[in-house]
Design a protein around this motif. Structure first.
Motif, PDB file in Angstrom:
ATOM      1  N   TYR A 145      89.484 -36.491  11.736  1.00 35.82           N
ATOM      2  CA  TYR A 145      89.278 -36.084  10.336  1.00 35.82           C
ATOM      3  C   TYR A 145      88.130 -35.091  10.131  1.00 35.82           C
ATOM      4  N   VAL A 146      88.058 -34.102  11.038  1.00 32.50           N
ATOM      5  CA  VAL A 146      87.036 -33.067  10.859  1.00 32.50           C
ATOM      6  C   VAL A 146      87.622 -31.652  10.848  1.00 32.50           C
ATOM      7  N   SER A 147      88.939 -31.527  10.909  1.00 30.84           N
ATOM      8  CA  SER A 147      89.611 -30.229  10.778  1.00 30.84           C
ATOM      9  C   SER A 147      90.749 -30.366   9.786  1.00 30.84           C
ATOM     10  N   PHE A 148      90.954 -29.293   8.991  1.00 25.62           N
ATOM     11  CA  PHE A 148      91.907 -29.384   7.885  1.00 25.62           C
ATOM     12  C   PHE A 148      92.821 -28.163   7.870  1.00 25.62           C
ATOM     13  N   THR A 149      94.053 -28.392   7.421  1.00 21.78           N
ATOM     14  CA  THR A 149      95.064 -27.350   7.429  1.00 21.78           C
ATOM     15  C   THR A 149      94.852 -26.374   6.275  1.00 21.78           C
ATOM     16  N   PRO A 150      95.451 -25.172   6.363  1.00 18.43           N
ATOM     17  CA  PRO A 150      95.387 -24.242   5.226  1.00 18.43           C
ATOM     18  C   PRO A 150      95.958 -24.850   3.946  1.00 18.43           C
ATOM     19  N   GLU A 151      96.998 -25.685   4.093  1.00 20.55           N
ATOM     20  CA  GLU A 151      97.594 -26.323   2.921  1.00 20.55           C
ATOM     21  C   GLU A 151      96.603 -27.295   2.275  1.00 20.55           C
ATOM     22  N   GLU A 152      95.911 -28.060   3.085  1.00 16.75           N
ATOM     23  CA  GLU A 152      94.913 -28.985   2.556  1.00 16.75           C
ATOM     24  C   GLU A 152      93.775 -28.237   1.872  1.00 16.75           C
ATOM     25  N   MET A 153      93.394 -27.126   2.457  1.00 13.62           N
ATOM     26  CA  MET A 153      92.320 -26.337   1.856  1.00 13.62           C
ATOM     27  C   MET A 153      92.773 -25.753   0.515  1.00 13.62           C
ATOM     28  N   ALA A 154      94.021 -25.283   0.457  1.00 13.56           N
ATOM     29  CA  ALA A 154      94.535 -24.697  -0.788  1.00 13.56           C
ATOM     30  C   ALA A 154      94.641 -25.753  -1.886  1.00 13.56           C
ATOM     31  N   GLU A 155      95.045 -26.962  -1.499  1.00 17.51           N
ATOM     32  CA  GLU A 155      95.183 -28.055  -2.467  1.00 17.51           C
ATOM     33  C   GLU A 155      93.857 -28.751  -2.766  1.00 17.51           C
ATOM     34  N   LYS A 156      92.825 -28.425  -1.963  1.00 19.46           N
ATOM     35  CA  LYS A 156      91.507 -29.065  -2.090  1.00 19.46           C
ATOM     36  C   LYS A 156      91.634 -30.589  -2.024  1.00 19.46           C
ATOM     37  N   ARG A 157      92.432 -31.030  -1.080  1.00 24.28           N
ATOM     38  CA  ARG A 157      92.695 -32.468  -0.959  1.00 24.28           C
ATOM     39  C   ARG A 157      93.008 -32.793   0.495  1.00 24.28           C
ATOM     40  N   ALA A 158      92.106 -33.551   1.107  1.00 25.85           N
ATOM     41  CA  ALA A 158      92.292 -33.965   2.498  1.00 25.85           C
ATOM     42  C   ALA A 158      91.502 -35.255   2.719  1.00 25.85           C
ATOM     43  N   PHE A 159      91.818 -35.940   3.806  1.00 25.26           N
ATOM     44  CA  PHE A 159      91.128 -37.186   4.117  1.00 25.26           C
ATOM     45  C   PHE A 159      89.855 -36.859   4.883  1.00 25.26           C
ATOM     46  N   TYR A 160      88.723 -37.082   4.238  1.00 26.35           N
ATOM     47  CA  TYR A 160      87.422 -36.834   4.877  1.00 26.35           C
ATOM     48  C   TYR A 160      86.433 -37.879   4.373  1.00 26.35           C
ATOM     49  N   ASN A 161      85.637 -38.393   5.266  1.00 28.48           N
ATOM     50  CA  ASN A 161      84.651 -39.427   4.943  1.00 28.48           C
ATOM     51  C   ASN A 161      85.322 -40.627   4.274  1.00 28.48           C
ATOM     52  N   LEU A 164      90.301 -39.439   0.135  1.00 28.68           N
ATOM     53  CA  LEU A 164      90.920 -38.153  -0.163  1.00 28.68           C
ATOM     54  C   LEU A 164      89.999 -37.381  -1.086  1.00 28.68           C
ATOM     55  N   GLN A 165      89.675 -36.153  -0.702  1.00 32.35           N
ATOM     56  CA  GLN A 165      88.757 -35.333  -1.484  1.00 32.35           C
ATOM     57  C   GLN A 165      88.893 -33.877  -1.055  1.00 32.35           C
ATOM     58  N   ASP A 166      88.179 -33.005  -1.741  1.00 31.50           N
ATOM     59  CA  ASP A 166      88.100 -31.606  -1.344  1.00 31.50           C
ATOM     60  C   ASP A 166      87.206 -31.524  -0.111  1.00 31.50           C
ATOM     61  N   PRO A 167      87.737 -31.112   1.039  1.00 32.55           N
ATOM     62  CA  PRO A 167      86.903 -31.066   2.247  1.00 32.55           C
ATOM     63  C   PRO A 167      85.870 -29.948   2.226  1.00 32.55           C
ATOM     64  N   GLN A 168      86.050 -28.953   1.349  1.00 33.93           N
ATOM     65  CA  GLN A 168      85.091 -27.864   1.119  1.00 33.93           C
ATOM     66  C   GLN A 168      85.008 -26.842   2.234  1.00 33.93           C
ATOM     67  N   ALA A 169      85.509 -27.153   3.405  1.00 30.06           N
ATOM     68  CA  ALA A 169      85.518 -26.207   4.529  1.00 30.06           C
ATOM     69  C   ALA A 169      86.610 -26.636   5.500  1.00 30.06           C
ATOM     70  N   PRO A 170      87.194 -25.696   6.251  1.00 24.16           N
ATOM     71  CA  PRO A 170      88.269 -26.058   7.182  1.00 24.16           C
ATOM     72  C   PRO A 170      87.806 -26.881   8.373  1.00 24.16           C
ATOM     73  N   GLU A 171      86.491 -26.865   8.644  1.00 28.77           N
ATOM     74  CA  GLU A 171      85.901 -27.715   9.678  1.00 28.77           C
ATOM     75  C   GLU A 171      84.745 -28.465   9.032  1.00 28.77           C
ATOM     76  N   ARG A 172      84.586 -29.745   9.387  1.00 31.56           N
ATOM     77  CA  ARG A 172      83.476 -30.526   8.854  1.00 31.56           C
ATOM     78  C   ARG A 172      82.724 -31.240   9.982  1.00 31.56           C
ATOM     79  N   GLU A 173      81.553 -31.700   9.647  1.00 30.48           N
ATOM     80  CA  GLU A 173      80.647 -32.295  10.620  1.00 30.48           C
ATOM     81  C   GLU A 173      80.817 -33.813  10.669  1.00 30.48           C
ATOM     82  N   GLY A 174      80.403 -34.394  11.771  1.00 29.61           N
ATOM     83  CA  GLY A 174      80.440 -35.846  11.897  1.00 29.61           C
ATOM     84  C   GLY A 174      80.038 -36.290  13.291  1.00 29.61           C
TER      85      GLY A 174
END
Length: 233
Positions: A145-161, A164-174
């Protein structure tokens, strides 16, 4: 700075009162760490392959002969020209701890989705000595759960932390932690993301001690740059 100034005796009394609160907080932290270690484990059944200085390695190979593995998920998208400045600041803090962790049966590695030659060039630029491998040829970043698809980024909705939320970037830290038994079986024991990483941010622990604190005015770490990009003082 407009701050109360008192006599030495008054300062000592206030400091001793605060010390009791610090001790209680330390005990709370110890208890939380115990609960982290007591989390149930999940078996890692998928085969992940990473590319690094030692060629292609599996997740089990990354343990490097030890039974415990800490992975830092460093934000470095395949299209990026350089690593995330915030992750770079964190890496400056843990860059030299590997040999110490090794003494406690722990290996620490850094994983990003960018191709290994990019990672190695940036590692050399920053002067780090830790092991850094690319997960670009596997689902590792997606599965943790630290990389997100273009579709997730466009929808601002992905599983992070864990929500479900806006991941804010296509790669996240953890951070993710794994354990390997003598049989070779690998287990995922813990992961933390976003502000769950704060306990591992050594720079903030120091800033929290000084009179101005983090001095960010509610804006978060807007001031962070890669260490070779700050204006010379």
């Amino acid at each position: 700075m407009n701050h109360p100034v008192v006599s030495h005796d008054e300062w000592m009394a206030a400091r001793r009162a605060l010390l009791e609160k610090e001790k209680a907080f330390t005990r709370q932290c110890d208890e939380m760490s115990r609960q982290v270690r007591e989390l149930p484990w999940e078996a890692v059944t998928k085969e992940y392959v990473f590319d690094g200085a030692s060629g292609r390695q599996t997740l089990a190979d990354l343990f490097d002969g030890r039974s415990q593995l800490v992975v830092y998920h460093f934000m470095f998208h395949p299209d990026d020209k350089a690593g995330c400045p915030h992750c770079s600041l964190r890496a400056d803090g843990f860059g030299g701890i590997g040999p110490h962790l090794n003494q406690r049966d722990v290996t620490m590695v850094v994983v990003s989705r960018a191709p290994y030659p990019k990672l190695e060039a940036y590692r050399k630029r920053m002067g780090w000595a830790f092991t850094w491998v690319s997960s670009g040829g596997s689902d590792f970043n997606r599965d943790y759960y630290v990389s997100f698809t273009p579709e997730e980024m466009a929808e601002k909705r992905a599983f992070y932390n864990y929500t479900l939320q806006d991941p804010q970037a296509p790669e996240r830290e953890g951070h993710s932690v794994f354990c390997k038994e003598a049989s070779g079986a690998v287990f995922h024991t813990y992961s933390c993301y976003h502000r769950g990483n704060d306990k591992l941010n050594i720079h903030y622990h120091y800033l929290d001690l000084v009179p101005k604190g983090r001095d960010e005015g509610g804006r978060g770490p807007f001031w962070v740059r890669r260490r070779d990009e700050y204006p010379k003082a």
